[in-house]
Design an enzyme around this catalytic site. Structure first.
Site, PDB file in Angstrom:
ATOM      1  N   SER A  86       5.366  -6.122  -4.700  1.00  0.00           N
ATOM      2  CA  SER A  86       6.478  -5.353  -5.244  1.00  0.00           C
ATOM      3  C   SER A  86       7.438  -6.292  -5.966  1.00  0.00           C
ATOM      4  CB  SER A  86       7.161  -4.550  -4.136  1.00  0.00           C
ATOM      5  OG  SER A  86       8.053  -3.597  -4.675  1.00  0.00           O
ATOM      6  N   HIS A  91       2.604   2.683  -2.052  1.00  0.00           N
ATOM      7  CA  HIS A  91       3.192   1.384  -2.330  1.00  0.00           C
ATOM      8  C   HIS A  91       3.525   0.679  -1.008  1.00  0.00           C
ATOM      9  CE1 HIS A  91       5.406  -1.554  -4.709  1.00  0.00           C
ATOM     10  NE2 HIS A  91       6.446  -1.415  -3.908  1.00  0.00           N
ATOM     11  N   GLU A  98       0.589   4.451  -5.516  1.00  0.00           N
ATOM     12  CA  GLU A  98       1.866   3.744  -5.415  1.00  0.00           C
ATOM     13  C   GLU A  98       3.047   4.706  -5.366  1.00  0.00           C
ATOM     14  OE1 GLU A  98       2.421   0.483  -5.307  1.00  0.00           O
ATOM     15  OE2 GLU A  98       0.654  -0.528  -6.113  1.00  0.00           O
TER      16      GLU A  98
END
Length: 582
Positions: free
Chosen positions: A218, A472, A353
């Site tokens: 991320s 995610h 995600e």
């Protein structure tokens, strides 16, 4: 962003946390060990991982002076040397941040420490070094065992370093006045300082200073990408693994046409003129908790509707160059001739995600229900005019919603759209850039698609237990032991996925090639001599000749396949001129 977690899940998380902390005490021994650094000696402690391996832990090693007082908002400076043995047997406080579950400010401004974990202090020959950069949107994150316990990676013979960096306004506030020397990106400069420390000191812990791999997820993935782009890090590391975040992601570049610093000053009681010196003097006196509490609210609802930015303090193009400048121009330009184009990369993301968007919809349902024709979803860096934005928005609405009206009933479609907008299209553009400007350095593409009912922790926290898919940050559960995890039986698909993911990262760190023997979870039916039962079991780097990029799809079984997102990614590509695309 904030998470509204069901009460039952909150209780389950709290119970798991107590069990985790209790177990951590059992795994920690009383055996101490001393290692050298260039700044002084440090004392560590011997641990046992949950799967039985012994390793040495050095936690809370300072790599810079505490960024407090006159150093608040500034680039980091080297730590002072020490003469006594420094006790480094406990994790230090996390950087100041807002806890998104408890809605409280936690942490300390004195946060520039790193943790080193190693199986052997004096191996026969130095071992590969892995440096982890945590994610959290540049607003939250920590180098702690609660999130990033080294147990899984310590099954391998490597040195693992987990670094910390400043967040939010404390890490990314920017001022135009050159004499103040606050051009922004202090948080990224913390990472540069940490990487310099690793290069100079890893040998004392058994690590090879000529074989360092940086990896992150991320915002940590975007940070890893930025570390490849900036001249500040040339020759400090040799490979990268970039997970679910790149410098081209819209949330990884803060818009510069709005004076976020002035807004922050006003929100904390400043009533003076727009004068950098006065604003700076005011903000230096503010409590850290006051700065962080109001930061999320200085983005207007209209700006959120326009998808102007997710956060007001993050990486930014610095307004003037200094000897510590990290981002002198747009990352798109930096990518074309950066030093990082000469080193191998593994890059990829998770198959769904955008499930991360569930909390946003719960907090601001109008962002979904008032999408209209999606004209505000066109990428800002494509520089489309109003008519082009409307035309592209209609294409997006047709592609993701069909004839359904955006509403709470279409939250999965909305989440799918943002899988591309916030994550996959940035990855796609990075692949295109690497294929054209780094053809000699291998770039491997993966897609994490492992959907566990109980071990995909982020999806459970974000969406509850009724939604399935690979959200995610779900992949983190398979790289690091954490407070929400439990010890798994070795025969489970989840444990085999842990072994597979860790082995790939370590093999890449060793050789620059992440290929390992691929064993399916249903081993009884596995054809002999192949990982997937198909002739495409070798994971090859991408090429500019590829009509569709091939990826290693990591699910219950592992296969090399055409990237499933390719068709929709072409739609996003189509709104850019080539020179703006990559």
């Amino acid at each position: 962003m904030s998470f509204d977690i069901a009460v039952a899940d909150q209780m389950r998380i709290a119970l798991n946390y107590v069990k985790f902390k209790t177990n951590q005490q059992r795994l920690r021994s009383n055996d101490k060990v001393i290692a050298d650094t260039l700044y002084g000696k440090v004392k560590g402690v011997k641990w046992q991982s949950i799967y039985g391996n012994n390793y040495y832990s050095f936690e809370g090693i300072p790599f810079a002076k505490p960024p407090v007082g006159e150093l608040r908002f500034k680039a980091p400076v080297d730590p002072d040397h020490w003469t006594e043995v420094k006790r480094c047997t406990r994790v230090r406080s996390k950087p100041c941040q807002v806890n998104i579950v408890m809605k409280l400010v936690q942490g300390s401004e004195d946060c520039l420490y790193l943790n080193v974990y190693t199986r052997e202090l004096h191996p026969n020959k130095p071992v590969p070094v892995l440096v982890w950069i945590y994610g959290g949107g540049f607003q939250m994150g920590e180098a702690s065992r609660d999130l990033y316990s080294p147990d899984y990676i310590m099954m391998e013979h490597v040195v693992l370093v987990v670094i910390s960096y400043r967040l939010g306004a404390l890490g990314f506030l920017s001022l135009d006045d050159k004499e103040l020397d606050v051009p922004g990106n202090a948080g990224l400069k913390d990472q540069v300082m940490a990487l310099r420390w690793v290069k100079r000191n890893c040998l004392f812990f058994g690590g090879d200073p000529e074989n360092i791999t940086v990896f992150g997820e991320s915002a940590g993935g975007a940070s890893t990408h930025y570390m490849m782009l900036t001249e500040q890090t040339r020759n400090l590391f040799h490979k990268t693994v970039i997970m679910s975040g790149v410098a081209l992601a819209p949330w990884a570049q803060t818009p510069t046409h709005i004076n976020w610093t002035y807004r922050l000053a006003q929100a904390t009681g400043y009533s003076g003129e727009l004068n950098d010196r006065q604003v700076f003097a005011h903000l230096k006196k503010c409590k850290a908790s006051s700065l962080l509490k109001v930061a999320d609210d200085i983005i207007t609802m209209e700006e959120r509707h326009q998808r102007l930015t997710m956060f007001c303090f993050g990486p930014t193009i610095e307004p003037y160059e200094t000897d510590h400048c990290v981002i002198p121009k747009s990352p798109l330009e930096m990518m074309r001739n950066c030093w990082g184009n000469s080193i191998p990369m593994v890059i990829g993301g998770n198959s769904f995600e955008g499930l991360l968007m569930f909390p946003e919809v719960n907090k601001w349902p109008e962002l979904l229900c008032q999408l209209g024709d999606c004209e505000h979803l066109a990428p800002r860096d494509a520089h489309l005019d109003k008519e082009q934005q409307r035309a592209f928005g209609k294409q997006l609405r047709e592609a993701y919603f069909g004839d359904r009206k955006p509403s709470r009933e279409t939250i999965l479609e909305y989440s799918d759209l943002f899988s591309y907008k916030y994550f996959w299209h940035g990855i796609q553009r990075t692949l295109l850039s690497r294929a054209h400007y780094a053809p000699e350095a291998p770039t491997y593409l993966y897609r994490f698609d492992f959907d566990s009912k109980h071990f995909n922790i982020m999806r459970i926290i974000t969406c509850g237990r009724k939604v399935r898919g690979t959200c995610h940050a779900d992949d983190l559960s398979y790289l690091f032991y954490n407070a929400a995890a439990k010890k798994l039986k070795r025969r489970t698909a989840e444990f085999k996925t842990i072994k597979r993911l860790v082995s790939m990262v370590v093999q890449f760190a060793i050789s620059g090639d992440p290929n390992i023997p691929l064993v399916t979870h249903d081993e009884k039916h596995q054809p002999q001599g192949t990982g997937t039962g198909t002739p495409t079991s070798t994971w090859l780097p991408i090429s500019r000749e590829d009509a569709v990029f091939k990826c290693l799809n990591i699910s219950h079984d592992v296969q090399v396949i055409d990237l499933p997102e390719a068709e929709k990614l072409r739609l996003w590509d189509s709104c850019y001129d080539r020179r703006l695309l990559y």
